[in-house]
Design a protein around this motif. Structure first.
Motif, PDB file in Angstrom:
ATOM      1  N   ALA A  91      37.095  29.090  28.291  1.00 53.23           N
ATOM      2  CA  ALA A  91      36.058  29.929  27.425  1.00 53.23           C
ATOM      3  C   ALA A  91      34.821  29.386  26.822  1.00 53.23           C
ATOM      4  CB  ALA A  91      37.046  31.028  26.604  1.00 53.23           C
ATOM      5  N   PRO A 114      36.664  34.832  34.684  1.00 54.69           N
ATOM      6  CA  PRO A 114      35.743  35.477  33.753  1.00 54.69           C
ATOM      7  C   PRO A 114      36.116  35.180  32.264  1.00 54.69           C
ATOM      8  CG  PRO A 114      35.976  37.158  35.250  1.00 54.69           C
ATOM      9  CD  PRO A 114      37.058  35.663  35.616  1.00 54.69           C
ATOM     10  N   THR A 115      35.139  34.587  31.624  1.00 58.39           N
ATOM     11  CA  THR A 115      35.368  34.308  30.397  1.00 58.39           C
ATOM     12  C   THR A 115      36.603  35.384  29.463  1.00 58.39           C
ATOM     13  OG1 THR A 115      33.250  33.237  29.898  1.00 58.39           O
ATOM     14  CG2 THR A 115      34.386  33.709  27.887  1.00 58.39           C
ATOM     15  N   ARG A 116      36.123  36.818  29.689  1.00 54.77           N
ATOM     16  CA  ARG A 116      37.144  37.613  29.122  1.00 54.77           C
ATOM     17  C   ARG A 116      38.705  37.405  29.598  1.00 54.77           C
ATOM     18  NH1 ARG A 116      38.509  41.705  32.400  1.00 54.77           N
ATOM     19  NH2 ARG A 116      37.308  41.887  34.556  1.00 54.77           N
ATOM     20  N   LEU A 117      38.949  36.791  30.780  1.00 59.14           N
ATOM     21  CA  LEU A 117      40.133  36.329  30.998  1.00 59.14           C
ATOM     22  C   LEU A 117      40.711  35.040  30.766  1.00 59.14           C
ATOM     23  CD1 LEU A 117      39.883  37.721  34.634  1.00 59.14           C
ATOM     24  CD2 LEU A 117      40.848  38.946  32.528  1.00 59.14           C
ATOM     25  N   CYS A 118      39.901  34.163  29.956  1.00 58.15           N
ATOM     26  CA  CYS A 118      40.327  32.972  29.547  1.00 58.15           C
ATOM     27  C   CYS A 118      40.990  32.996  28.342  1.00 58.15           C
ATOM     28  CB  CYS A 118      38.917  32.011  29.485  1.00 58.15           C
ATOM     29  SG  CYS A 118      38.485  31.841  30.962  1.00 58.15           S
ATOM     30  N   THR A 119      42.435  32.884  28.461  1.00 56.82           N
ATOM     31  CA  THR A 119      43.267  33.346  27.341  1.00 56.82           C
ATOM     32  C   THR A 119      44.311  31.987  27.379  1.00 56.82           C
ATOM     33  OG1 THR A 119      44.699  34.630  28.621  1.00 56.82           O
ATOM     34  CG2 THR A 119      42.949  35.769  27.286  1.00 56.82           C
TER      35      THR A 119
END
Length: 161
Positions: A91, A114-119
């Protein structure tokens, strides 16, 4: 001090340095001092990751695992053409940019979700386990070596100069 020239990752010294510096700041430091410390930490961490990736790419090139203009597909094994950067660290846009530049310089394509999926990777590993269980798949742990830190691969445990 001498920088390790291998692919091992450790942020222990960096974390200790930050903790020590923070403890020396009067009353936790000003907002500007804390921001400077955070920026310095990020820069040092990115440089560390960059350096380790560079060593890995050098090793791959020496092993003829990267496509090169002269060797193309004639490598000993299928060439490494891609790198996936994932998990929470992916992210970080500064890290993405620096690793992407390094990959481009070595003819390696970098992929990031996608950044929102970088957990957190732990969450992703747990999710995969749940999905496998729901499909009726299971692995036995009998005889499986459990290690807190796993190397990138036997061959990458070498020192690069």
């Amino acid at each position: 001090h001498e920088q390790a020239q291998d692919t091992a990752f450790s942020f222990a010294g960096l974390k200790t340095a930050v903790r020590t510096r923070l403890a020396k700041l009067e009353n936790g430091g000003t907002e500007e001092e804390r921001a400077d410390l955070a920026a310095a930490f990020q820069e040092a961490a990115i440089m560390h990751i960059e350096r380790r990736l560079r060593y890995a790419l050098v090793w791959c090139a020496e092993q003829q695992l990267l496509p090169t203009p002269l060797e193309g597909e004639a490598a000993k094994v299928p060439p490494i053409t891609s790198l996936v950067v994932s998990g929470g660290v992916a992210a970080n846009q500064a890290l993405r940019g620096r690793l992407r530049s390094l990959c481009e310089a070595n003819n390696v394509r970098m992929y990031t979700p996608p950044t929102r999926l970088c957990t957190d990777n732990g969450v992703m590993v747990a999710w995969v386990a749940i999905e496998r269980l729901l499909l009726g798949h299971s692995d036995t742990a009998t005889g499986t070596e459990v290690r807190a830190r796993w190397p990138l691969g036997r061959a990458l445990d070498i020192k690069l100069t």
